[in-house]
Design a protein around this motif. Sequence first.
Motif, PDB file in Angstrom:
ATOM      1  N   THR A 121      45.709   2.130  25.023  1.00  0.00           N
ATOM      2  CA  THR A 121      44.463   2.510  25.681  1.00  0.00           C
ATOM      3  C   THR A 121      44.711   2.655  27.169  1.00  0.00           C
ATOM      4  OG1 THR A 121      43.782   0.193  25.932  1.00  0.00           O
ATOM      5  CG2 THR A 121      43.036   1.351  23.958  1.00  0.00           C
ATOM      6  N   ILE A 122      43.764   3.297  27.853  1.00  0.00           N
ATOM      7  CA  ILE A 122      43.909   3.517  29.294  1.00  0.00           C
ATOM      8  C   ILE A 122      42.649   3.076  30.036  1.00  0.00           C
ATOM      9  CG2 ILE A 122      45.538   5.420  29.059  1.00  0.00           C
ATOM     10  CD1 ILE A 122      43.187   7.365  29.483  1.00  0.00           C
ATOM     11  N   LYS A 123      42.795   2.917  31.335  1.00  0.00           N
ATOM     12  CA  LYS A 123      41.659   2.596  32.192  1.00  0.00           C
ATOM     13  C   LYS A 123      40.662   3.740  32.174  1.00  0.00           C
ATOM     14  CE  LYS A 123      42.613  -1.412  34.192  1.00  0.00           C
ATOM     15  NZ  LYS A 123      41.681  -2.570  34.151  1.00  0.00           N
ATOM     16  N   GLY A 124      39.380   3.397  32.125  1.00  0.00           N
ATOM     17  CA  GLY A 124      38.336   4.410  32.147  1.00  0.00           C
ATOM     18  C   GLY A 124      38.034   4.849  33.568  1.00  0.00           C
ATOM     19  N   GLU A 125      38.316   6.107  33.864  1.00  0.00           N
ATOM     20  CA  GLU A 125      38.120   6.611  35.226  1.00  0.00           C
ATOM     21  C   GLU A 125      36.727   7.229  35.374  1.00  0.00           C
ATOM     22  OE1 GLU A 125      42.345   7.962  36.920  1.00  0.00           O
ATOM     23  OE2 GLU A 125      41.872   8.919  35.003  1.00  0.00           O
ATOM     24  N   PHE A 126      35.735   6.385  35.569  1.00  0.00           N
ATOM     25  CA  PHE A 126      34.360   6.841  35.758  1.00  0.00           C
ATOM     26  C   PHE A 126      33.606   5.788  36.563  1.00  0.00           C
ATOM     27  CE2 PHE A 126      35.175   5.282  31.441  1.00  0.00           C
ATOM     28  CZ  PHE A 126      34.389   4.139  31.396  1.00  0.00           C
ATOM     29  N   ARG A 127      32.456   6.195  37.075  1.00  0.00           N
ATOM     30  CA  ARG A 127      31.703   5.390  38.026  1.00  0.00           C
ATOM     31  C   ARG A 127      31.364   3.991  37.515  1.00  0.00           C
ATOM     32  NH1 ARG A 127      28.066   8.729  38.561  1.00  0.00           N
ATOM     33  NH2 ARG A 127      26.480   7.842  37.206  1.00  0.00           N
ATOM     34  N   GLU A 128      30.955   3.895  36.267  1.00  0.00           N
ATOM     35  CA  GLU A 128      30.584   2.604  35.701  1.00  0.00           C
ATOM     36  C   GLU A 128      31.745   1.618  35.714  1.00  0.00           C
ATOM     37  OE1 GLU A 128      28.804   0.874  31.457  1.00  0.00           O
ATOM     38  OE2 GLU A 128      28.818   3.024  31.852  1.00  0.00           O
ATOM     39  N   ASN A 129      32.960   2.158  35.784  1.00  0.00           N
ATOM     40  CA  ASN A 129      34.164   1.329  35.770  1.00  0.00           C
ATOM     41  C   ASN A 129      34.822   1.247  37.144  1.00  0.00           C
ATOM     42  OD1 ASN A 129      35.762  -0.359  34.155  1.00  0.00           O
ATOM     43  ND2 ASN A 129      37.264   1.250  33.734  1.00  0.00           N
ATOM     44  N   PHE A 159      36.766  14.986  23.863  1.00  0.00           N
ATOM     45  CA  PHE A 159      35.708  15.908  23.443  1.00  0.00           C
ATOM     46  C   PHE A 159      35.536  16.992  24.484  1.00  0.00           C
ATOM     47  CE2 PHE A 159      33.663  12.491  25.784  1.00  0.00           C
ATOM     48  CZ  PHE A 159      32.678  13.110  26.555  1.00  0.00           C
ATOM     49  N   ILE A 160      35.057  18.140  24.033  1.00  0.00           N
ATOM     50  CA  ILE A 160      34.753  19.261  24.914  1.00  0.00           C
ATOM     51  C   ILE A 160      33.262  19.540  24.810  1.00  0.00           C
ATOM     52  CG2 ILE A 160      35.187  21.688  25.449  1.00  0.00           C
ATOM     53  CD1 ILE A 160      37.925  21.401  24.109  1.00  0.00           C
ATOM     54  N   CYS A 161      32.588  19.554  25.934  1.00  0.00           N
ATOM     55  CA  CYS A 161      31.136  19.771  25.959  1.00  0.00           C
ATOM     56  C   CYS A 161      30.812  21.221  25.615  1.00  0.00           C
ATOM     57  CB  CYS A 161      30.570  19.452  27.338  1.00  0.00           C
ATOM     58  SG  CYS A 161      30.815  17.750  27.884  1.00  0.00           S
ATOM     59  N   VAL A 162      29.838  21.406  24.741  1.00  0.00           N
ATOM     60  CA  VAL A 162      29.364  22.752  24.423  1.00  0.00           C
ATOM     61  C   VAL A 162      27.941  22.938  24.944  1.00  0.00           C
ATOM     62  CG1 VAL A 162      30.895  23.047  22.453  1.00  0.00           C
ATOM     63  CG2 VAL A 162      28.622  22.073  22.101  1.00  0.00           C
ATOM     64  N   ALA A 163      27.539  22.058  25.837  1.00  0.00           N
ATOM     65  CA  ALA A 163      26.249  22.125  26.531  1.00  0.00           C
ATOM     66  C   ALA A 163      26.410  21.330  27.811  1.00  0.00           C
ATOM     67  CB  ALA A 163      25.128  21.545  25.673  1.00  0.00           C
ATOM     68  N   ASP A 164      25.419  21.411  28.686  1.00  0.00           N
ATOM     69  CA  ASP A 164      25.438  20.586  29.894  1.00  0.00           C
ATOM     70  C   ASP A 164      25.016  19.169  29.515  1.00  0.00           C
ATOM     71  OD1 ASP A 164      26.204  22.781  31.374  1.00  0.00           O
ATOM     72  OD2 ASP A 164      24.190  23.211  32.134  1.00  0.00           O
ATOM     73  N   ASP A 165      25.975  18.268  29.496  1.00  0.00           N
ATOM     74  CA  ASP A 165      25.754  16.893  29.034  1.00  0.00           C
ATOM     75  C   ASP A 165      25.859  15.908  30.196  1.00  0.00           C
ATOM     76  OD1 ASP A 165      25.626  17.878  26.389  1.00  0.00           O
ATOM     77  OD2 ASP A 165      27.804  17.727  26.168  1.00  0.00           O
ATOM     78  N   GLU A 166      25.124  16.181  31.273  1.00  0.00           N
ATOM     79  CA  GLU A 166      25.251  15.359  32.474  1.00  0.00           C
ATOM     80  C   GLU A 166      24.874  13.905  32.260  1.00  0.00           C
ATOM     81  OE1 GLU A 166      23.452  18.251  32.307  1.00  0.00           O
ATOM     82  OE2 GLU A 166      23.485  19.304  34.237  1.00  0.00           O
ATOM     83  N   PHE A 167      24.149  13.598  31.187  1.00  0.00           N
ATOM     84  CA  PHE A 167      23.780  12.209  30.916  1.00  0.00           C
ATOM     85  C   PHE A 167      25.016  11.349  30.649  1.00  0.00           C
ATOM     86  CE2 PHE A 167      23.855  14.445  26.910  1.00  0.00           C
ATOM     87  CZ  PHE A 167      24.507  13.577  26.049  1.00  0.00           C
ATOM     88  N   LEU A 168      26.166  11.988  30.399  1.00  0.00           N
ATOM     89  CA  LEU A 168      27.418  11.257  30.198  1.00  0.00           C
ATOM     90  C   LEU A 168      28.118  10.922  31.516  1.00  0.00           C
ATOM     91  CD1 LEU A 168      28.919  13.321  27.233  1.00  0.00           C
ATOM     92  CD2 LEU A 168      27.698  11.145  27.088  1.00  0.00           C
ATOM     93  N   ASP A 169      27.685  11.555  32.608  1.00  0.00           N
ATOM     94  CA  ASP A 169      28.328  11.342  33.904  1.00  0.00           C
ATOM     95  C   ASP A 169      28.288   9.862  34.290  1.00  0.00           C
ATOM     96  OD1 ASP A 169      28.603  14.057  33.927  1.00  0.00           O
ATOM     97  OD2 ASP A 169      27.212  14.414  35.592  1.00  0.00           O
ATOM     98  N   GLY A 170      29.417   9.380  34.759  1.00  0.00           N
ATOM     99  CA  GLY A 170      29.508   7.994  35.199  1.00  0.00           C
ATOM    100  C   GLY A 170      29.880   7.021  34.121  1.00  0.00           C
ATOM    101  N   SER A 171      29.866   7.477  32.855  1.00  0.00           N
ATOM    102  CA  SER A 171      30.157   6.587  31.733  1.00  0.00           C
ATOM    103  C   SER A 171      31.359   7.026  30.908  1.00  0.00           C
ATOM    104  CB  SER A 171      28.930   6.484  30.815  1.00  0.00           C
ATOM    105  OG  SER A 171      27.821   5.947  31.504  1.00  0.00           O
ATOM    106  N   TYR A 172      31.824   8.249  31.125  1.00  0.00           N
ATOM    107  CA  TYR A 172      32.972   8.779  30.406  1.00  0.00           C
ATOM    108  C   TYR A 172      33.895   9.497  31.379  1.00  0.00           C
ATOM    109  CZ  TYR A 172      30.577   7.508  26.172  1.00  0.00           C
ATOM    110  OH  TYR A 172      29.957   6.769  25.195  1.00  0.00           O
ATOM    111  N   ALA A 173      35.181   9.481  31.085  1.00  0.00           N
ATOM    112  CA  ALA A 173      36.185  10.030  31.996  1.00  0.00           C
ATOM    113  C   ALA A 173      36.414  11.513  31.750  1.00  0.00           C
ATOM    114  CB  ALA A 173      37.493   9.262  31.871  1.00  0.00           C
ATOM    115  N   ALA A 174      35.643  12.334  32.430  1.00  0.00           N
ATOM    116  CA  ALA A 174      35.892  13.779  32.403  1.00  0.00           C
ATOM    117  C   ALA A 174      37.170  14.046  33.178  1.00  0.00           C
ATOM    118  CB  ALA A 174      34.717  14.514  33.028  1.00  0.00           C
ATOM    119  N   PHE A 175      37.997  15.000  32.689  1.00  0.00           N
ATOM    120  CA  PHE A 175      39.283  15.192  33.373  1.00  0.00           C
ATOM    121  C   PHE A 175      39.731  16.647  33.426  1.00  0.00           C
ATOM    122  CE2 PHE A 175      40.145  14.388  28.920  1.00  0.00           C
ATOM    123  CZ  PHE A 175      41.286  15.103  28.582  1.00  0.00           C
ATOM    124  N   GLY A 176      38.831  17.582  33.173  1.00  0.00           N
ATOM    125  CA  GLY A 176      39.184  18.986  33.283  1.00  0.00           C
ATOM    126  C   GLY A 176      38.133  19.886  32.689  1.00  0.00           C
TER     127      GLY A 176
END
Length: 218
Positions: A121-129, A159-176
């Motif tokens: 596993t890896i460190k979660g790179e997002f605001r909550e962490n 996962f790849i977003c197929v909609a604007d899923d901004e509610f995930l911001d800060g809780s999941y590590a988006a990376f591209g």
Amino acid sequence: MKKTYAFFGAILCAALLTGCAKQTTSSDTPVDGQAEGEKQTETEAGTDLIQETVYVEMDIENYGKVVIELDGEAAPITVTNFVNLTKDGFYDGLTFHRIMEGFMIQGGDPTGTGSGGSGTTIKGEFRENGYDNPISHKTGVISMARNSYNLDSASSQFFICVADDEFLDGSYAAFGKVVEGMDVVMKIASDAEPIDDNGTIPAKAQPKITYIKVIDRK
């Protein structure tokens, strides 16, 4: 009206990888089945983190190719992990096991069930962490799935977003983000016929990743 997504993950039993069943909760969280006890990778402590832009090409059987721009400046640990798995051929032959039109497509699990990972596993790179990750979960963004009770539980599932899923911001590590072939991603989402509200795709119907490889894109 846009659907409001709840944040509840999956609670996994300790013996998950030896066949113990998991408890399913909300369908609206990108859940990774990383079992407790799997080791934390040392990638984040090393000096070889990728901190630049990297491009990968993903070929999905019967659908076509997708080019993804990985942002090593925004999420160096996550990008390094993904690139290392890619170079090892880890993703070749795996599938998208969970697909929800209007939300995301999720893959990268060697078991094809949502319960597997790479063994680390890896460190979660997002605001909550405690990480300042500027990438928002817009359509086409790639991010790491994890379980809900461990911020550092991401492994191989993405996962790849197929909609604007901004509610995930800060809780999941988006990376591209997808820069070519978003039509392929959307077609996978629209074709999917999940068997439950969690987006579960039967094994025989899971779109197959022929390969993912690092490419030199000028």
